[in-house]
Design a protein around this motif. Structure first.
Motif, PDB file in Angstrom:
ATOM      1  N   SER B   6      34.214  37.822  35.095  1.00  0.00           N
ATOM      2  CA  SER B   6      34.563  38.997  33.884  1.00  0.00           C
ATOM      3  C   SER B   6      34.771  38.383  32.635  1.00  0.00           C
ATOM      4  CB  SER B   6      35.983  39.428  34.207  1.00  0.00           C
ATOM      5  OG  SER B   6      37.019  38.716  33.928  1.00  0.00           O
ATOM      6  N   PRO B   7      34.694  39.046  31.399  1.00  0.00           N
ATOM      7  CA  PRO B   7      34.478  38.392  30.280  1.00  0.00           C
ATOM      8  C   PRO B   7      35.815  37.702  29.820  1.00  0.00           C
ATOM      9  CG  PRO B   7      33.720  40.865  30.167  1.00  0.00           C
ATOM     10  CD  PRO B   7      34.220  40.711  31.511  1.00  0.00           C
ATOM     11  N   ALA B   8      36.697  37.993  30.384  1.00  0.00           N
ATOM     12  CA  ALA B   8      38.170  37.544  30.185  1.00  0.00           C
ATOM     13  C   ALA B   8      37.939  35.942  30.527  1.00  0.00           C
ATOM     14  CB  ALA B   8      39.226  38.078  30.600  1.00  0.00           C
ATOM     15  N   TRP B   9      37.476  35.649  31.642  1.00  0.00           N
ATOM     16  CA  TRP B   9      37.417  34.433  32.109  1.00  0.00           C
ATOM     17  C   TRP B   9      36.249  33.578  31.377  1.00  0.00           C
ATOM     18  CZ3 TRP B   9      40.981  32.500  35.614  1.00  0.00           C
ATOM     19  CH2 TRP B   9      41.572  33.309  36.305  1.00  0.00           C
ATOM     20  N   ARG B  10      34.973  34.241  31.348  1.00  0.00           N
ATOM     21  CA  ARG B  10      33.992  33.474  30.596  1.00  0.00           C
ATOM     22  C   ARG B  10      34.450  33.238  29.285  1.00  0.00           C
ATOM     23  NH1 ARG B  10      28.773  34.139  31.566  1.00  0.00           N
ATOM     24  NH2 ARG B  10      29.232  36.127  32.642  1.00  0.00           N
ATOM     25  N   ASP B  11      35.155  33.899  28.458  1.00  0.00           N
ATOM     26  CA  ASP B  11      35.566  33.641  27.074  1.00  0.00           C
ATOM     27  C   ASP B  11      36.486  32.394  27.173  1.00  0.00           C
ATOM     28  OD1 ASP B  11      34.141  35.715  26.314  1.00  0.00           O
ATOM     29  OD2 ASP B  11      35.662  37.116  25.800  1.00  0.00           O
ATOM     30  N   ALA B  12      37.705  32.563  28.258  1.00  0.00           N
ATOM     31  CA  ALA B  12      38.435  31.598  28.289  1.00  0.00           C
ATOM     32  C   ALA B  12      37.743  29.978  28.585  1.00  0.00           C
ATOM     33  CB  ALA B  12      39.670  31.750  29.210  1.00  0.00           C
ATOM     34  N   LEU B  42      33.224  34.489  41.257  1.00  0.00           N
ATOM     35  CA  LEU B  42      34.576  33.878  41.937  1.00  0.00           C
ATOM     36  C   LEU B  42      34.552  34.592  43.191  1.00  0.00           C
ATOM     37  CD1 LEU B  42      36.919  34.540  38.898  1.00  0.00           C
ATOM     38  CD2 LEU B  42      36.210  32.333  39.734  1.00  0.00           C
ATOM     39  N   PRO B  43      35.407  33.915  44.238  1.00  0.00           N
ATOM     40  CA  PRO B  43      35.640  34.331  45.530  1.00  0.00           C
ATOM     41  C   PRO B  43      35.781  35.801  45.620  1.00  0.00           C
ATOM     42  CG  PRO B  43      36.844  32.356  45.366  1.00  0.00           C
ATOM     43  CD  PRO B  43      36.493  32.775  43.817  1.00  0.00           C
ATOM     44  N   ASP B  44      35.362  36.460  46.750  1.00  0.00           N
ATOM     45  CA  ASP B  44      35.497  37.730  47.081  1.00  0.00           C
ATOM     46  C   ASP B  44      35.761  38.013  48.500  1.00  0.00           C
ATOM     47  OD1 ASP B  44      34.250  40.625  47.688  1.00  0.00           O
ATOM     48  OD2 ASP B  44      34.812  40.423  45.540  1.00  0.00           O
ATOM     49  N   LEU B  55      42.006  37.394  46.731  1.00  0.00           N
ATOM     50  CA  LEU B  55      42.467  36.759  45.826  1.00  0.00           C
ATOM     51  C   LEU B  55      42.636  37.769  44.335  1.00  0.00           C
ATOM     52  CD1 LEU B  55      40.651  33.419  45.432  1.00  0.00           C
ATOM     53  CD2 LEU B  55      42.949  33.908  46.052  1.00  0.00           C
ATOM     54  N   ALA B  56      42.292  39.005  44.721  1.00  0.00           N
ATOM     55  CA  ALA B  56      42.478  40.017  43.569  1.00  0.00           C
ATOM     56  C   ALA B  56      43.657  39.996  42.846  1.00  0.00           C
ATOM     57  CB  ALA B  56      42.328  41.386  44.244  1.00  0.00           C
ATOM     58  N   ASP B  57      44.926  39.841  43.482  1.00  0.00           N
ATOM     59  CA  ASP B  57      46.224  39.854  42.361  1.00  0.00           C
ATOM     60  C   ASP B  57      46.250  38.526  41.661  1.00  0.00           C
ATOM     61  OD1 ASP B  57      48.841  40.628  41.690  1.00  0.00           O
ATOM     62  OD2 ASP B  57      49.359  39.572  43.432  1.00  0.00           O
ATOM     63  N   TYR B  58      45.775  37.469  42.340  1.00  0.00           N
ATOM     64  CA  TYR B  58      45.808  36.128  41.936  1.00  0.00           C
ATOM     65  C   TYR B  58      45.131  36.069  40.592  1.00  0.00           C
ATOM     66  CZ  TYR B  58      44.139  31.215  42.060  1.00  0.00           C
ATOM     67  OH  TYR B  58      43.647  29.869  41.547  1.00  0.00           O
ATOM     68  N   GLN B  60      43.992  38.604  38.879  1.00  0.00           N
ATOM     69  CA  GLN B  60      44.550  39.332  37.822  1.00  0.00           C
ATOM     70  C   GLN B  60      45.548  38.721  37.194  1.00  0.00           C
ATOM     71  OE1 GLN B  60      45.479  43.337  39.672  1.00  0.00           O
ATOM     72  NE2 GLN B  60      45.901  44.199  37.875  1.00  0.00           N
ATOM     73  N   ARG B  61      46.573  38.256  37.914  1.00  0.00           N
ATOM     74  CA  ARG B  61      47.614  37.608  37.204  1.00  0.00           C
ATOM     75  C   ARG B  61      47.041  36.390  36.297  1.00  0.00           C
ATOM     76  NH1 ARG B  61      52.558  36.265  40.977  1.00  0.00           N
ATOM     77  NH2 ARG B  61      52.931  34.784  39.406  1.00  0.00           N
ATOM     78  N   GLY B  62      46.040  35.663  36.894  1.00  0.00           N
ATOM     79  CA  GLY B  62      45.462  34.760  36.219  1.00  0.00           C
ATOM     80  C   GLY B  62      44.842  35.225  34.888  1.00  0.00           C
TER      81      GLY B  62
END
Lengths: 261, 428
Positions: B6-12, B42-44, B55-58, B60-62
Motif C-alpha cells: 500500500s502507499p503507506a508502506w511504499r512512502d515509508a 506482502l504476505p497474504d 497478518l492483516a491485523d499486524y 494494519q497496526r504496523g
C-alpha cells in the motif's frame, strides 16, 4: 489382642461396560497380615486391584470399601496413595523423561504434605533411595533413568517393589507381580516384600500361581471366582489349587455353597 | 495472490531510504528490497505458506505506526546485551567488554571492511531464490541493525552470549541481527525476544557458519500478551560446520517464525529442536526449511507442539535435497499434544528430494496425555495437575536437553515449569 482392620470390603459389586465383574466381594485385611487372592483368568482379580487403587472406567453399583476408617471408594487415586495404599502394577507404565528419583521424591513429598510435614531433606532422601535400591538389587544408575524406560519385564517388577519400599505404604496390593519373572527375579521381589512385613502393615498378593507363595508365606489364601471369594483357607489351599487346578476347586466350592443354601 | 504494497508502506520505505546518513551504504540493497516488495507484495493468507496465519491485523497496526519513526531513540533500545548479573546494557556504549573473540557492531558504525560481509548476509535468499518479503520489508525500513562476529576457538562449551531483541508498541520495530561465525570457531548464542505488552516486531536474523565452525543457538520467544511477531531466521552452514539450534515459543499472541537452514558445504550437520506452547488464544506458526545443498550433509529436526485452551499451533517442516547432495541423511519429526479439545495444531512435514542415494524420514503425531501414565503417577501420590505437568515436562525433555551449558538448560527448564504451572492454573 484385638486385630486392627486396615481394609474392609463389603458386598462390593463392580461393572465394566455394563458387565458385572465383581459380584459381591467381601474381604477383611487386618494389620500385620498377608493375603493371597488367587483365581482363574477373568475371575476379577485385576479389577479388584484397580478398583481399590482408583482407576477410572469401573462403575461401583453396590457395597463399600473402608480403608483406615475412610471411604476408600470416594477418594481420588492420589488421596488413596497418600493415605497409605500402594498398587504394584501388573504392567508398570513407562514414563520416559520423568526420572525415578523425581517420581519418588514427588510421591514422598505429596505424602508428607498430606500429613502436614515438611519436604524431605535431600541427603536423607538420597540415603533412603540408595538403601532401598540396594535391597532390590537395582543399580543406582536406574535412579536417574526415566520411570521404567527401556526396563525389562523383570526390572519393571523390581522397580515396583523398590517404589513400595521407599514409599512404605500401610497396605500394599501387588497385582500379578510374579508374572513374567524368572526364579532369581522372583526371589528378589519376594525378599523385597518380606523385608517390608511388619505388625502395622499388610499386603494383598493377587496372583494366578502358587509359586510366589513359596517365597512369601501368606496368612490367608482366598479363591476368587465369578467375581467373589468362594473359599478361604491357609497357605495349604494354594498347594491344593496347584495340585488340583482351579476347575475342580471352583466346582467343589460351588457345590458346597449350594448344599449350604 | 499477494497483498499489494500500500502507499503507506511504499512512502515509508522511500522516506527511510536515505534518512540515516550512516546507513547510506545500504541504499542499493534497500532499492532492491523495495522493488521486490513492489512486485511481490506482502504476505497474504491466500498464499500456501500463509494459509494458517493471517497478518492483516499486524500489517494494519504496523501501517498505523509508520508516520515519523523516531530513529534517534529506537536504535539503542532494539538490542541489548545481558550481562552475567542480569543487567541489560546497550552494546554500543562500548563500556562492557564482550568475551574474547566476540565483536558486536551497530550497522551504523560498521567499518567499511566489514560492510561486504554484512551486505551478503543482508541479501540472504529463501528457497525460491529471492529474499523473503518480510526480510525485504525489514531491510527497507530498518533504522539500525547489528553485526556480530565470532572468532573464538576456545574448546569446551562457552557460556551463552545473551542478546535481547526488543520490540516496541509504536509501529513495527524492524530488528536485524547478522552473525558471522568465523571458520573453525565456536559460538554459543542465546537470543530472547522482549517487549512491553502489545509489542509489534519484524525480526530478521541471518547467520553464516564458516567451515568447521560450531554454533549453539538458543532462541526464546516469551513475549507478553497481545504481542505480534514475525521472524525470519536464515542460517547457512559451510563445509563441516555444525549447528545445534533450539527454538522455544512460550508467549506472544500471534507469532510466525520462518526458520531456514541451508547446508551448503559438504559434511555440514544440523540438529534442530523446537517447542511451542499455545494456550489462551495464542497463535504460533513455525515454518522451517532445511535445505541440503551439498553431499554428505545431515540434519535432524524435532518440533514439539503443546496446545491448550483455544490455542493454535502450526508446524510446517520442509526438507529439500538439492541435486548433487548425495548421501544426505535427514530426519524430521513433529510431535504434538493437545491438552484440550478446543485447541488445534496443524502440522505438515514435506519432503522435496531431487537426488538419489539419500536417507530421509519424516513423521508427525498428534495425541493426548497418556491416561495410563497419568493414573500410574497419581497412584503414587501425585495430584492430577502435578502428574500432568510431569508428563508435559517429559514430552519437552529432549528439547531442553540440547541446551548448553547445563546451568542454562536448567534455568530454561525452571522457566518452562513456571509457564506450565501458570497454564494449568488458567485451565483449572
Amino acid at each position: 489382642m484385638q486385630a486392627t482392620p486396615l481394609l474392609t470390603i463389603k458386598d462390593l459389586r463392580v461393572t465394566v461396560a455394563g458387565r458385572e465383574i465383581l459380584t459381591g466381594m467381601n474381604l477383611v485385611v487386618n494389620a500385620g497380615e498377608v493375603h493371597a487372592i488367587m483365581g482363574p483368568n477373568g475371575s476379577g482379580k485385576s479389577t479388584l486391584a484397580h478398583v481399590l487403587a482408583g482407576r477410572e472406567g469401573y462403575t461401583i453399583t453396590a457395597g463399600s470399601a473402608i480403608f483406615r476408617d475412610q471411604d476408600l471408594l470416594a477418594m481420588a487415586p492420589e488421596e488413596r496413595a497418600r493415605a497409605g495404599l500402594f498398587l504394584g502394577f501388573q504392567y508398570p507404565v513407562e514414563v520416559p523423561g520423568v526420572s525415578n528419583v523425581y517420581l519418588l521424591r514427588a510421591a514422598l513429598n505429596a505424602r508428607r504434605k498430606a500429613r502436614g510435614e515438611a519436604e524431605i531433606d535431600t541427603a536423607q532422601f538420597l540415603r533412603l533411595v540408595r538403601e532401598k535400591a540396594k535391597l532390590m538389587q537395582l543399580n543406582e544408575s536406574f535412579l536417574n533413568r526415566g520411570v521404567n524406560e527401556g526396563f525389562s519385564g523383570g526390572e519393571k517388577k523390581r522397580n515396583e517393589i523398590f517404589q513400595m519400599a521407599v514409599l512404605e505404604p500401610v497396605l500394599g496390593i501387588l497385582d500379578e507381580t510374579d508374572s513374567g519373572l524368572d526364579i532369581d527375579a522372583l526371589k528378589v521381589v519376594a525378599n523385597g516384600v518380606n523385608s517390608q512385613r511388619g505388625p502395622d502393615r499388610a499386603f494383598v498378593l493377587v496372583t494366578h500361581y502358587q509359586r510366589l507363595l513359596d517365597y512369601i508365606q501368606p496368612d490367608f489364601v482366598h479363591v476368587l471366582a465369578g467375581g467373589r471369594i468362594i473359599r478361604t483357607g491357609d497357605k495349604s489351599l494354594a498347594l491344593e489349587l496347584e495340585a488340583q487346578g482351579y476347575d475342580q476347586t471352583v466346582a467343589a466350592a460351588r457345590n458346597q455353597s449350594q448344599i449350604a443354601r | 495472490m499477494n497483498t499489494v504494497l500500500s502507499p503507506a508502506w511504499r512512502d515509508a520505505c522511500q522516506r527511510n531510504r536515505d534518512a540515516i546518513p550512516q546507513l547510506t551504504w545500504l541504499t542499493g540493497l534497500r532499492d532492491s528490497a523495495l522493488s521486490l516488495l513492489s512486485s511481490r507484495g506482502l504476505p497474504d493468507s491466500g498464499q500456501e505458506d500463509w494459509r494458517y496465519t493471517n497478518l492483516a491485523d499486524y500489517l494494519q497496526r504496523g501501517a498505523a505506526g509508520l508516520i515519523d519513526p523516531d530513529h534517534a531513540n529506537d536504535s539503542a533500545a532494539q538490542l541489548q546485551l545481558i550481562l552475567d548479573d542480569g543487567r541489560a546494557v546497550s552494546p554500543v556504549a562500548g563500556a562492557h567488554a564482550l568475551p574474547a573473540g566476540i565483536e558486536l557492531y551497530s550497522l551504523r558504525e560498521l567499518g567499511s571492511e566489514l560492510r561486504d560481509h554484512a551486505a551478503s548476509l543482508l541479501a540472504g535468499k529463501d528457497r525460491e531464490g529471492e529474499p523473503p518479503a518480510l526480510a525485504a520489508l525489514n531491510l527497507a525500513l530498518l533504522s539500525d541493525g547489528w553485526y556480530l562476529r565470532s572468532t573464538s576457538t576456545a574448546t569446551g562449551t562457552p557460556p551463552a552470549l545473551h542478546l535481547r531483541l526488543a520490540g516496541s508498541r509504536a509501529g513495527i520495530a524492524q530488528l536485524r541481527l547478522l552473525v558471522d561465525v568465523a571458520p573453525g570457531s565456536r559460538l554459543n548464542l542465546r537470543i530472547e525476544h522482549q517487549g512491553p505488552a502489545g509489542t509489534l516486531a519484524n525480526a530478521v536474523t541471518q547467520i553464516r557458519c564458516g567451515a568447521g565452525s560450531h554454533l549453539d543457538l538458543l532462541r526464546i520467544q516469551d513475549l507478553p500478551a497481545d504481542s505480534l511477531l514475525t521472524e525470519t531466521t536464515q542460517i547457512e552452514l559451510d563445509a563441516d560446520a555444525t549447528l545445534a539450534a533450539t527454538s522455544l515459543d512460550f508467549g506472544g499472541q500471534l507469532v510466525r517464525q520462518d526458520l531456514s537452514i541451508a547446508l551448503s558445504g559438504p559434511g555440514a550437520k544440523a540438529n534442530i529442536h523446537g517447542a511451542f506452547l499455545v494456550d489462551g488464544r495464542r497463535h504460533v506458526d513455525n515454518h522451517t526449511t532445511v535445505e541440503h545443498r551439498a553431499p554428505d550433509t545431515s540434519s535432524r529436526e524435532i518440533f514439539h507442539g503443546l496446545a491448550a485452551g483455544h490455542g493454535r499451533g502450526v508446524f510446517n517442516g520442509r526438507i529439500i535435497v538439492r541435486p548433487g547432495a548425495v548421501r544426505t541423511a535427514s530426519a524430521l519429526n513433529s510431535r504434538n499434544l493437545l491438552l484440550e479439545k478446543t485447541a488445534e495444531i496443524d502440522t505438515k512435514p514435506e519432503l522435496e528430494i531431487y537426488t538419489d542415494d539419500v536417507r530421509c524420514s519424516h513423521g508427525a503425531t498428534t495425541g493426548q496425555l497418556d491416561a495410563n501414565a497419568l493414573f500410574y503417577l497419581r497412584s503414587r501420590g501425585l495430584g492430577p495437575a502435578e502428574a500432568r505437568q510431569a508428563l508435559i515436562t517429559a514430552f519437552l525433555h529432549a528439547t531442553l536437553a540440547q541446551i548448553v551449558p547445563e546451568d542454562l538448560s536448567m534455568q530454561v527448564a525452571a522457566r518452562l515449569q513456571a509457564r506450565l504451572a501458570a497454564m494449568s492454573k488458567a485451565a483449572s
